[in-house]
Enzyme design. Structure first.
Site, PDB file in Angstrom:
ATOM      1  N   GLY A 159       0.938  -1.399   0.089  1.00 47.13           N
ATOM      2  CA  GLY A 159      -0.052   0.039   0.006  1.00 47.13           C
ATOM      3  C   GLY A 159       0.845   1.176  -0.104  1.00 47.13           C
ATOM      4  N   TYR A 191      11.081   7.129   2.229  1.00 48.92           N
ATOM      5  CA  TYR A 191      11.921   7.402   3.260  1.00 48.92           C
ATOM      6  C   TYR A 191      11.508   8.574   4.078  1.00 48.92           C
ATOM      7  CZ  TYR A 191      15.091   4.085   0.585  1.00 48.92           C
ATOM      8  OH  TYR A 191      15.454   3.008  -0.157  1.00 48.92           O
TER       9      TYR A 191
END
Length: 543
Positions: free
Chosen positions: A181, A484
């Site tokens: 997801g 990130y």
């Protein structure tokens, strides 16, 4: 006869009442919780979803089951009012509708690898929707596609594809426990990026629930929203239910090689050469990833290990979509300094290569990909950068100097070039294309038992390293990778609407010139900003 939905509601209501009486909570809060449960029951055409409250015996174990950054397991981390593990789309729809009605934020967790823990924590009252039961994967080899529910992991996807075909794959990340997801919605980077681009480049359709509780697919959501959720982060726009992905061809045999070199083995020279070779000097079928860390050499005079010296080690992990003979020919011509030999190469099926690049030892069976807890958890802080020109040797030596002052630092570097650079930065919301050589993930790991003082020290170290890297990385803007996530870049204060940092600053770092279009898409689908968080797309920008 009483319906299963009604009976489930009665049981849950009794449990919630007992919980609030035991904790001496005010009757107002009790009434709110009871109304919330009634709302869910009335809006779902299925039985009530599994629900956990803080006093549930398994609440903490469920919460922490998918927390991969142990920095967010401390008692000080805000906890959800409920954890809900739905098993049907209508239950999620009910949760969205009722959370909005009762003024509760929702967070959605597919795999739990969010670097800043934003998929399972918030600074306002919230409900955690854990998609652990949304893991169905329907592979259609005939048209090279698959429908994948949002709670499935990358490892599960790779395994299910390989069950159907040895010559199909999917270009996504190396960590098999990451949920699809969030991974795909942030772009999704892996070792086949040079051959096929990002995971988000291969999304054909999607199912999403918007702030009105409507279930939409590509046709009904429209192309603007479909564009936005491919690289723009789906949590700003709704709850992702499933992706339809396009599978890619892989050869029957691929080759993996892992070669480690220390400073004493010319690691600096090799890393410097790697920068230009790996990005632009080799075929698209070849990807040479780089990991840099600190190792103990064990060199001492008495054999006890006392007095051993730490040094830098650079590990070059190569994936070649073809046989070892071809790989060796390319490496001898383009990167002979690495000294790759036949014994360094292992031929295997593509699915087996996903096990190896995840860090598992030789001989590990491929069904390890189905284990959602196969990899260790750690306490860490991470930051990211894109590099557009080679870092000089003096710059690399400055990194090594700083690494040797830290306990468990890492550079996890993914090479760019090839197909990912040839796709327009505006085709989907993910913008980091032409001009980039590689992506750096800076990581500092530590033991959560070290305490707050140690945590502050490690956080300070990685921020100082990030500052040091400023001259060597992308500029105007200095860019970052959404997968990130890094709250140091700026955050929104959810309650009150004020901002610590103008969203345009971190918005441009993640999305470059695609940020204004993302804001427009947000304003069209969620103008009230129900799907909000510390780094979600705002519906408006105040000038």
């Amino acid at each position: 006869m009483e319906s299963s939905s009604s009976s489930s509601f009665v049981i849950l209501s009794a449990f919630i009442i007992s919980f609030f009486l035991l904790t001496s909570s005010p009757w107002k809060a009790l009434a709110q919780q009871d109304n919330f449960l009634q709302c869910i029951a009335s809006h779902s055409n299925q039985s009530m979803p599994q629900l956990y409250v803080p006093k549930s015996p398994s609440f903490l174990s469920v919460l922490q089951s998918s927390i991969y950054n142990l920095r967010f397991t401390s008692p000080a981390t805000p906890k959800p009012l409920f954890i809900i593990t739905p098993n049907h789309e209508s239950q999620i729809r009910a949760l969205v509708v009722c959370s909005k009605k009762h003024g509760l934020k929702i967070t959605v967790r597919s795999g739990g690898h969010d670097f800043e823990g934003l998929s399972y924590r918030a600074n306002v009252p919230f409900v955690l929707i854990d998609l652990v039961n949304f893991r169905t994967i329907d592979v259609n080899i005939k048209d090279s596609s698959a429908w994948v529910q949002a709670g499935a992991t990358l490892g599960e996807v790779y395994y299910r594809i390989a069950e159907k075909s040895p010559v199909h794959g999917f270009p996504a990340g190396a960590c098999p426990t990451v949920g699809v997801g969030g991974h795909i919605s942030g772009g999704g980077f892996g070792l086949m990026v040079r051959k096929y681009g990002m995971a988000a480049d291969h999304v054909l359709d999607a199912r999403i629930i918007n702030a009105k509780g409507e279930i939409l697919d590509r046709k009904t959501m429209g192309e603007d929203l479909f564009w936005a959720i491919r690289g723009g982060g789906v949590t700003s726009f709704g709850v992702l239910l499933a992706w339809k992905i396009r599978l890619v061809p892989v050869p029957p045999t691929v080759t993996i090689s892992t070669i480690a070199k220390t400073l004493e083995q010319d690691a600096t020279k090799l890393v410097h050469k790697w920068q230009s070779v790996a990005s632009y000097g080799v075929p698209d079928e070849l990807s040479i990833a780089l990991h840099v860390g600190v190792v103990d050499t064990g060199n001492n005079n008495n054999g006890t290990g006392i007095g051993s010296r730490r040094t830098i080690q650079a590990t070059f992990t190569t994936l070649f979509l073809g046989p070892a003979t071809q790989l060796l020919q390319v490496m001898e011509k383009k990167f002979p300094e690495l000294g790759m030999k036949q014994e360094d190469c292992k031929e295997m099926r593509w699915v087996e290569s996903t096990v190896r690049t995840a860090g598992f030892p030789d001989g590990t069976p491929v069904d390890i990909l189905l284990n959602r807890s196969s990899l260790p958890k750690t306490t860490f802080k991470a930051k990211s950068d894109f590099v557009t020109r080679p870092i000089p040797k003096v710059g690399l030596e400055g990194i090594w100097k700083r690494f040797l002052k830290e306990e468990r630092p890492e550079l996890v570097i993914g090479v760019w070039g090839g197909r990912v650079n040839r796709i327009s930065e505006h085709k989907i919301a993910f913008p980091h294309r032409a001009g980039n050589m590689y992506l750096i993930d800076y990581v500092s790991n530590w033991d959560e038992k070290e305490g707050q003082e140690a945590s502050a020290r490690h956080m300070s170290w990685i921020r100082e390293l990030y500052d040091y890297m400023t001259p060597y990385v992308s500029k105007s803007p200095r860019t970052a990778f959404l997968n990130y996530k890094d709250l140091d870049l700026g955050r929104v204060r959810i309650n009150g609407g004020t901002t610590f940092v103008d969203p345009r600053i971190w918005g441009r770092m993640y999305f470059k010139n695609n940020f204004p279009r993302l804001v427009k898409a947000k304003s069209n689908v969620d103008p009230e900003n129900f799907f909000s968080g510390e780094q979600t797309i705002p519906p408006t920008i105040t000038k």
